[in-house]
Each structure stands twice: as C-alpha cells, then as structure tokens.
Design an enzyme around this catalytic site. Structure first.
Site, PDB file in Angstrom:
ATOM      1  N   ASP A   5     -62.615 -70.300  70.422  1.00 53.49           N
ATOM      2  CA  ASP A   5     -63.599 -69.840  69.447  1.00 53.49           C
ATOM      3  C   ASP A   5     -64.202 -71.050  68.767  1.00 53.49           C
ATOM      4  OD1 ASP A   5     -62.376 -70.291  66.503  1.00 53.49           O
ATOM      5  OD2 ASP A   5     -60.766 -69.759  67.881  1.00 53.49           O
TER       6      ASP A   5
ATOM      7  N   ASP B  33     -57.357 -63.402  62.827  1.00 51.03           N
ATOM      8  CA  ASP B  33     -56.426 -64.465  62.429  1.00 51.03           C
ATOM      9  C   ASP B  33     -56.376 -64.511  60.907  1.00 51.03           C
ATOM     10  OD1 ASP B  33     -58.557 -66.015  61.491  1.00 51.03           O
ATOM     11  OD2 ASP B  33     -58.038 -67.781  62.668  1.00 51.03           O
TER      12      ASP B  33
ATOM     13  N   CYS C  12     -86.495 -66.390  70.104  1.00 49.50           N
ATOM     14  CA  CYS C  12     -87.677 -67.240  70.303  1.00 49.50           C
ATOM     15  C   CYS C  12     -88.874 -66.420  70.772  1.00 49.50           C
ATOM     16  CB  CYS C  12     -87.371 -68.359  71.287  1.00 49.50           C
ATOM     17  SG  CYS C  12     -86.129 -69.504  70.669  1.00 49.50           S
TER      18      CYS C  12
HETATM   19 ZN   LIG Z   1     -84.299 -69.073  71.959  1.00 53.79          ZN
END
Ligand SMILES: [Zn+2]
Length: 413
Positions: free
Chosen positions: A259, A97, A372
């Site tokens: 989006d 865009d 994580c």
């Molecule tokens: Zn995570």
C-alpha cells in the site's frame, strides 16, 4: 500483486465548476462526492487500507480524519457500503490496520486487541492487520542483545505479543476477515526473527512494518533474510512502500500486496514530481488562490503589493493557461503570465524552465483517464483541493498502469 490505497476520505466534488470555482448548492458531500475508484476505469487500486487511527483518532492526538457522523455511518453501514466498494468497474477489497505511525511516540499502542478486532469485524473488512508498534531505526549490525537494541526489542516483543493475542481472538470468535500479523524489526535478521515467530503463532499472511524510510537495497536485504524463515505459503504485505520498479523483485520474495499514498500525495506535496505520465513526471503549474496563500497575504497586508494587482495577475495566469490549452496563444505567452504571478507569491523558486517543459509537452492532452478527459488542463494546475485531488487521482491511474506494465499482466480479481 494487489495495491491498496490508504483512505483519508479523499473524494472530489463532481459539481465543482472550475471557471466560477463554485459548487452546486444542492450538493451533499457524502452522497455526491466521488472516490477515485468511482471515477477511474479500471479502478487504480485493488482495495482500500483503512486505519483505525484515521477513523477514530487516538487519545493523545486528533489524527482522526472522520467527523463524528462519518464514523457512525461507517460503523452502521459497514465498509462495503460506506466506501461504495462495488460502485467501480471492479469490486474492491478492504484492509484494516491501526495506523501505528500516529502513535509512534507512545509507550504502548493505544488500542486493545479486542477494540481492533471489533473495529475490523464491525465494519466488515476483508483483511485485518494485528496491533503493532513501529520501530523507526534501521541498524543492520546491532544485535538484539546489544544495549542499543533494548527499546527496539521491547517494541518488537509488544508487536509479537499483540499478534499472538490477535490470532487467538480471531480464531476464538471465528471472524470473517483474514488476519495478518505484523513483523517489526531494525535489521534483516530481526525482521526474519519476527516472521519466524508469527508463523509459529499460525500466520500465513504477514505485513512488514516500519520500512517506509528504508532504501530499496535495505528492503531487499530484509526480504532475502526473511526468505530463509518464510514458509512457501506465507504471503507478505509491504506497508507504505510503492517502489514500482522493484515490484517484480519484491514479488519473487513472497510479496503479494503493498500500500502507498505517494502517487496521490506527490500531486500536491512534492516539489516537482506532481503529475505522472507513464515514463516520467511533470511539475504542476502553480496558480494559488490569492486568498489561500499565506506568503502572498502577508505581502498584501504589509502593503508591498495591492490585493487588486495580485488578483489581476492570478486571473491572467488562469486565462492564459486556458487559452494556451485551446491553442489560442503560444508557450511564451502562457509562461510569461505564470511567471509574472509567481513573482508576487514565490520569489524564491524559479520554475520557469520546468513550467516550459510541462507546457510544451501538454501531458494532460495525452492522458486518457476520466479526470484529464473531463478537467483537461485544470488537472495540472496546482490550486485548491478540487484540482489537486483530481491530479492525485490521475496519478493513481497512471501508477496502476505502470504497475500492470511492470507485472506484464492485468492482475485483478
Ligand atoms: Zn489523467
């Protein structure tokens, strides 16, 4: 339903060492730094949204996030290779865009249709959005004939004229990307008007612009009005909208893609919703670098606090948090160190009870994402770009899970 993530060259350095806070001296940024879709499985989005304004900047502002060499590399290699779209566990699409928010203050969009078409085609995008001009106001009762609507009608007409030219150029040069027209409006009726006009031009994919500040009920009112004008095979894209709870409702009104940057940006822009879990959010644990915190540096300069003392408190906070993560100390000890350091850089906000909540729940230990798993508690520490962007990536991962849960499927192709 496809989720596109607006690119801003957000990558993390896998060589970054959290303890020493140093990088591998041989790291080459463009080669070694990783995008979210290279780290997370499944990729947390279906594609990237790339704005011309981010890549090239505009004449009157330097919103461009790309260095000269990066820009040249994108043009030379094409988007697939530049963004390494096939490097994740599923290939991604790329949508282009113009980044209309970056030139909202201008009289006219700064790009010609020709420039934009060659940007999309030259970089090998899958979808290209026509050149548009944002209307900021939402005034459902103002008719297009009202004096107050004059500027909005002007912007809408510019957007429609450019969409007509865009369509014509795309057809004439037989481009490889799928063109989307943009509907701008200030009310349900004016959005429906735009959609009607765009369909007459030939568009069957239409992006709805300017809806970012709207309340969900106003977006729904617009979608209902658009329903009356929409052809059954017309697909809608919501620009900048991420209300995940509403996605199934949006889908029932012909929305097939959207989006948003907000899952990523909330990691370091939001006051409290920094770390996503499937059913709630947590505040991140703020341990800013002594060197990187303006308020703290000012206090050190004025002699209110010594640099050594500040660094000692900073170090103690990090050490105690890691100890807590390993089970070596209890919540109170970690919290005390965190609050003691906060007192020297942020005397206004008292986040002790929110921090306690985050610590007691240990959400980073429950998350199964690659970020994580590897970075552990560092993910939830609000400190520097390497940790903050990783938390943003983690949020994208959880957002992807929430989205799939909302849709009741695993819709990706
Ligand atoms: Zn995570």
């Amino acid at each position: 339903m496809k989720f596109f993530f607006p690119d801003s060259q957000d990558q993390v350095d896998p060589t970054f060492d959290f303890l020493s806070e140093e990088r591998d001296p041989f790291r080459v940024r463009q080669r070694d730094d990783l995008y979210a879709h290279e780290l997370l499985k499944p990729p947390p989005f279906n594609g990237l949204l790339v704005s011309k304004a981010i890549v090239d900047g505009t004449a009157s502002s330097s919103t461009g996030k790309y260095t000269g060499p990066q820009r040249h590399r994108l043009y030379r290699q094409g988007a697939r290779e530049f963004f390494r779209l096939d490097n994740g566990s599923a290939p991604l699409k790329i949508m282009g865009d113009c980044g209309a928010f970056s030139y909202v203050g201008e009289e006219h969009p700064p790009y010609t249709v020709e420039e934009v078409v060659s940007f999309y085609e030259g970089c090998g995008f899958d979808y290209g959005i026509s050149v548009d001009h944002v209307i900021f106001q939402y005034e459902p009762n103002v008719l297009r004939t009202d004096e107050a609507a004059k500027e909005w009608v002007r912007r809408q007409q510019i957007t429609l004229d450019l969409a007509a030219e865009f369509w014509q150029r795309c057809s004439a040069s037989d481009v490889h990307f799928i063109p989307l027209g943009v509907a701008q409006g200030w009310s349900p009726e004016s959005y429906a008007y735009s959609v009607k006009k765009l369909q007459l031009i030939g568009y069957r994919r239409i992006a709805l612009g300017g809806m970012v500040p709207l309340k969900t009920k106003d977006i729904l009112a617009c979608l209902r009005a658009i329903d009356d004008a929409r052809e059954p095979d017309t697909q809608l894209h919501l620009l900048g909208i991420s209300r995940v709870d509403e996605i199934p409702t949006f889908a029932s009104h012909g929305v097939t893609s959207f989006d948003s940057t907000s899952p990523f940006r909330q990691a370091f822009k939001d006051d409290r919703d920094n770390y996503y879990a499937l059913d709630r959010t947590y505040v991140a644990l703020r341990v800013p670098q002594v060197d990187g915190n303006a308020k703290l540096k000012a206090r050190i300069r004025s002699g209110e606090i010594s640099q050594g003392q500040a660094m000692q408190l900073e170090r103690a906070a990090l050490t105690l948090l890691r100890e807590f993560d390993r089970g070596g100390v209890d919540v109170d000890a970690a919290l005390e160190a965190l609050v003691a350091y906060s007192a020297v850089w942020d005397r206004k906000a008292d986040r002790a009870s929110q921090y306690r909540d985050t610590l007691e729940n240990r959400p980073w230990q429950a998350c199964d994402c690659a970020i994580c798993n590897k970075a552990g508690i560092e993910t939830i520490i609000f400190r520097g770009a390497e940790r903050n962007k990783r938390r943003g990536f983690h949020n994208l991962h959880v957002f992807g899970q929430r989205l799939r849960r909302q849709l009741g499927d695993d819709d990706r192709d």
